[in-house]
Motif scaffolding. Structure first.
Motif, PDB file in Angstrom:
ATOM      1  N   THR A   1     119.589  57.905  23.118  1.00 37.80           N
ATOM      2  CA  THR A   1     119.751  57.131  24.306  1.00 37.80           C
ATOM      3  C   THR A   1     121.304  56.731  24.870  1.00 37.80           C
ATOM      4  O   THR A   1     121.582  57.041  25.680  1.00 37.80           O
ATOM      5  N   ASP A   2     122.058  56.636  23.692  1.00 36.90           N
ATOM      6  CA  ASP A   2     123.596  56.616  23.755  1.00 36.90           C
ATOM      7  C   ASP A   2     123.960  57.778  24.465  1.00 36.90           C
ATOM      8  O   ASP A   2     124.929  57.713  25.630  1.00 36.90           O
ATOM      9  N   ILE A   3     123.331  59.078  24.218  1.00 35.46           N
ATOM     10  CA  ILE A   3     124.099  60.358  24.758  1.00 35.46           C
ATOM     11  C   ILE A   3     123.835  60.243  26.045  1.00 35.46           C
ATOM     12  O   ILE A   3     124.345  60.439  27.134  1.00 35.46           O
ATOM     13  N   ILE A   4     122.618  59.919  26.372  1.00 34.43           N
ATOM     14  CA  ILE A   4     121.832  60.038  27.808  1.00 34.43           C
ATOM     15  C   ILE A   4     122.811  58.968  28.798  1.00 34.43           C
ATOM     16  O   ILE A   4     123.249  59.383  29.655  1.00 34.43           O
ATOM     17  N   ASN A   5     123.240  57.808  28.076  1.00 41.36           N
ATOM     18  CA  ASN A   5     123.621  56.878  28.910  1.00 41.36           C
ATOM     19  C   ASN A   5     125.256  57.237  29.066  1.00 41.36           C
ATOM     20  O   ASN A   5     125.867  56.683  29.792  1.00 41.36           O
ATOM     21  N   GLY A   6     125.830  57.877  27.886  1.00 42.94           N
ATOM     22  CA  GLY A   6     127.410  57.916  27.939  1.00 42.94           C
ATOM     23  C   GLY A   6     127.789  59.219  28.267  1.00 42.94           C
ATOM     24  O   GLY A   6     129.052  59.514  28.482  1.00 42.94           O
ATOM     25  N   THR A   7     126.873  60.224  28.863  1.00 44.71           N
ATOM     26  CA  THR A   7     127.449  61.707  29.240  1.00 44.71           C
ATOM     27  C   THR A   7     127.358  61.738  30.658  1.00 44.71           C
ATOM     28  O   THR A   7     126.657  61.053  31.293  1.00 44.71           O
ATOM     29  N   ASP A   8     128.170  62.413  31.236  1.00 46.55           N
ATOM     30  CA  ASP A   8     128.074  62.903  32.766  1.00 46.55           C
ATOM     31  C   ASP A   8     126.965  63.519  33.166  1.00 46.55           C
ATOM     32  O   ASP A   8     126.303  63.436  34.175  1.00 46.55           O
ATOM     33  N   ARG A   9     126.575  64.605  32.369  1.00 44.42           N
ATOM     34  CA  ARG A   9     125.424  65.505  32.617  1.00 44.42           C
ATOM     35  C   ARG A   9     124.438  65.658  31.200  1.00 44.42           C
ATOM     36  O   ARG A   9     124.990  65.695  30.207  1.00 44.42           O
ATOM     37  N   PHE A  10     123.379  65.506  31.571  1.00 49.47           N
ATOM     38  CA  PHE A  10     122.076  65.496  30.562  1.00 49.47           C
ATOM     39  C   PHE A  10     121.152  66.678  30.821  1.00 49.47           C
ATOM     40  O   PHE A  10     120.665  66.502  31.956  1.00 49.47           O
ATOM     41  N   LEU A  11     121.159  67.557  29.909  1.00 49.65           N
ATOM     42  CA  LEU A  11     120.265  68.603  30.169  1.00 49.65           C
ATOM     43  C   LEU A  11     119.320  68.629  29.300  1.00 49.65           C
ATOM     44  O   LEU A  11     119.352  68.345  28.045  1.00 49.65           O
ATOM     45  N   SER A  12     117.946  68.791  29.696  1.00 45.67           N
ATOM     46  CA  SER A  12     116.612  68.734  28.694  1.00 45.67           C
ATOM     47  C   SER A  12     115.874  70.178  28.912  1.00 45.67           C
ATOM     48  O   SER A  12     115.431  70.451  29.892  1.00 45.67           O
TER      49      SER A  12
ATOM     50  N   ASP B   1     128.330  77.228  24.859  1.00 42.00           N
ATOM     51  CA  ASP B   1     129.504  78.005  24.726  1.00 42.00           C
ATOM     52  C   ASP B   1     130.368  77.823  25.879  1.00 42.00           C
ATOM     53  O   ASP B   1     131.495  77.662  25.854  1.00 42.00           O
ATOM     54  N   ALA B   2     129.865  77.859  27.054  1.00 40.18           N
ATOM     55  CA  ALA B   2     130.302  77.999  28.285  1.00 40.18           C
ATOM     56  C   ALA B   2     131.335  76.810  28.575  1.00 40.18           C
ATOM     57  O   ALA B   2     132.324  76.732  28.894  1.00 40.18           O
ATOM     58  N   ALA B   3     130.580  75.357  28.204  1.00 41.02           N
ATOM     59  CA  ALA B   3     131.079  74.220  28.301  1.00 41.02           C
ATOM     60  C   ALA B   3     132.334  73.885  27.343  1.00 41.02           C
ATOM     61  O   ALA B   3     133.510  73.444  27.879  1.00 41.02           O
ATOM     62  N   LEU B   4     131.981  74.364  26.111  1.00 44.00           N
ATOM     63  CA  LEU B   4     133.237  74.008  25.281  1.00 44.00           C
ATOM     64  C   LEU B   4     134.436  75.203  25.682  1.00 44.00           C
ATOM     65  O   LEU B   4     135.629  74.626  25.597  1.00 44.00           O
ATOM     66  N   THR B   5     134.102  76.276  26.174  1.00 45.44           N
ATOM     67  CA  THR B   5     135.112  77.049  26.673  1.00 45.44           C
ATOM     68  C   THR B   5     136.145  76.445  27.667  1.00 45.44           C
ATOM     69  O   THR B   5     137.282  76.654  27.669  1.00 45.44           O
ATOM     70  N   ARG B   6     135.301  75.634  28.473  1.00 42.77           N
ATOM     71  CA  ARG B   6     136.190  74.922  29.384  1.00 42.77           C
ATOM     72  C   ARG B   6     136.596  73.840  29.026  1.00 42.77           C
ATOM     73  O   ARG B   6     137.083  72.791  29.795  1.00 42.77           O
ATOM     74  N   GLY B   7     136.420  73.279  27.653  1.00 41.34           N
ATOM     75  CA  GLY B   7     136.844  72.097  27.157  1.00 41.34           C
ATOM     76  C   GLY B   7     136.289  70.957  27.607  1.00 41.34           C
ATOM     77  O   GLY B   7     136.903  69.834  27.346  1.00 41.34           O
ATOM     78  N   VAL B   8     135.117  71.134  27.547  1.00 38.36           N
ATOM     79  CA  VAL B   8     134.232  70.058  28.080  1.00 38.36           C
ATOM     80  C   VAL B   8     133.660  69.550  26.566  1.00 38.36           C
ATOM     81  O   VAL B   8     133.340  70.179  25.791  1.00 38.36           O
ATOM     82  N   ASP B   9     133.474  68.159  26.597  1.00 37.15           N
ATOM     83  CA  ASP B   9     132.530  67.457  25.166  1.00 37.15           C
ATOM     84  C   ASP B   9     131.284  68.118  25.079  1.00 37.15           C
ATOM     85  O   ASP B   9     130.534  67.561  26.289  1.00 37.15           O
ATOM     86  N   VAL B  10     130.775  68.551  24.197  1.00 36.68           N
ATOM     87  CA  VAL B  10     129.344  68.736  24.251  1.00 36.68           C
ATOM     88  C   VAL B  10     128.674  68.167  23.171  1.00 36.68           C
ATOM     89  O   VAL B  10     129.023  68.101  21.823  1.00 36.68           O
ATOM     90  N   TYR B  11     127.434  67.653  23.431  1.00 36.83           N
ATOM     91  CA  TYR B  11     126.474  66.924  22.191  1.00 36.83           C
ATOM     92  C   TYR B  11     125.193  67.761  22.360  1.00 36.83           C
ATOM     93  O   TYR B  11     124.450  67.884  23.501  1.00 36.83           O
ATOM     94  N   LEU B  12     124.803  68.190  21.270  1.00 40.24           N
ATOM     95  CA  LEU B  12     123.523  68.993  21.150  1.00 40.24           C
ATOM     96  C   LEU B  12     122.577  68.119  20.373  1.00 40.24           C
ATOM     97  O   LEU B  12     122.840  67.885  19.229  1.00 40.24           O
ATOM     98  N   TYR B  13     121.298  67.501  20.942  1.00 40.89           N
ATOM     99  CA  TYR B  13     120.587  66.878  20.202  1.00 40.89           C
ATOM    100  C   TYR B  13     119.182  67.625  19.998  1.00 40.89           C
ATOM    101  O   TYR B  13     118.611  68.227  20.960  1.00 40.89           O
ATOM    102  N   LEU B  14     118.889  67.995  18.697  1.00 37.59           N
ATOM    103  CA  LEU B  14     117.680  68.765  18.463  1.00 37.59           C
ATOM    104  C   LEU B  14     116.697  67.612  17.990  1.00 37.59           C
ATOM    105  O   LEU B  14     116.996  66.889  17.272  1.00 37.59           O
ATOM    106  N   ILE B  15     115.748  68.045  18.693  1.00 35.41           N
ATOM    107  CA  ILE B  15     114.525  67.160  18.508  1.00 35.41           C
ATOM    108  C   ILE B  15     113.095  67.975  18.434  1.00 35.41           C
ATOM    109  O   ILE B  15     113.110  68.846  18.956  1.00 35.41           O
TER     110      ILE B  15
END
Lengths: 142, 121
Positions: B82-93, B19-33
């Motif tokens: 893997t594409d998300i890990i490689n393609g994003t500036d930050r990755f949270l797990s 929510d905070a990231a979207l509010t700041r205009g950041v592209d967010v990818y959420l991967y549910l596993i």
């Protein structure tokens, strides 16, 4: 990238899931190191029937071995059973000293599948701390 | 990436961060596993998706749980992760599966204290 697995495969499916994710990331041509800490060393038990998702563990293990991916294993946690690692998967023993001796100036940006929240890239997100702090305050208030 | 079951606080953390990231205009990818795949149709997750969050769910995790594939997310596999890990500036797990009594105190300052916490694992 470092994949640290600490779950016990004898009681949790998550150890296998972590190893499966590691394999997937390896397949994406990323450099990956896998550490088995604590009871996760049982991922190398010979008898996978005693492990949760044992059949899958055997398959993933075989794939990692074919790709030449070694396991770094916590030496103190290696089972004494002689049948451990019967497939002779390449392993590199590490100890707690190895884990503590990392230069504190080296950021841990590439850690996956360990405990709570780990950051894989660049500096920690400034968004994370206030959100988690608010979450904890809300939980305490309940 | 979120792998813990929806009842765990990690989902709140993921939602709050997104929510905070979207509010700041950041592209967010959420991967549910793994255990998190059951959150795919959670109304809060879908509300974020409606705001632009790119939502992915592990098809293998759904299959293992005999959960039907959802039309409300992109069902995919580890190649996409893997594409998300490689393609994003930050990755949270967010992975912790234990209950609150089992969890070590998470760091509030995610810099050097995170490193200290991880070294203590």
């Amino acid at each position: 990238m470092l994949v640290l697995i600490s779950e016990d495969p004898r009681v949790s499916h998550r150890a296998n899931e972590a190893m499966r994710i590691a394999l997937g990331v390896v397949a994406g041509e990323n450099e990956v190191s896998i550490v088995l800490a604590g009871p996760a060393t049982h991922l190398l038990d010979e008898d996978t029937d005693e492990l949760v998702d044992g059949d899958d563990i055997a398959k993933v293990r075989t794939s990692l071995r074919k790709l030449g991916i070694p396991f770094h294993v916590e030496a103190a946690s290696v089972p004494t059973d002689a049948s451990w690692n019967a497939d002779a998967h390449p392993v590199t023993p590490i100890d707690a000293g190895d884990r503590r001796s990392r230069d504190p100036g080296v950021p841990l940006h590439r850690l996956l599948m360990a405990g709570v929240l780990h950051l894989l890239k660049r500096d920690a997100s400034p968004l994370a701390a206030p959100v988690i702090d608010a979450m904890r305050r809300r939980r305490k208030a309940q | 990436m979120l792998s813990s079951e929806p009842a765990h606080d990690n989902l709140d953390a993921a939602l709050g961060l997104s929510d905070a990231a979207l509010t700041r205009g950041v592209d967010v990818y959420l991967y549910l596993i793994d255990d998190a795949v059951t959150a795919v149709e959670d109304a809060r997750v879908q509300a974020l998706a409606a705001r632009g969050l790119k939502l992915f769910v592990c098809a293998y995790g759904c299959q293992k749980r005999r959960q039907p594939l959802s039309d409300l997310a992109t069902n995919c596999g580890l190649v996409v992760l893997t594409d998300i890990i490689n393609g994003t500036d930050r990755f949270l797990s967010l992975n912790w599966s234990g209950g609150p009594d089992m969890a070590p105190t998470p760091p509030l300052t995610l810099g050097s204290s995170t490193a200290r916490f991880v070294r203590a694992l």
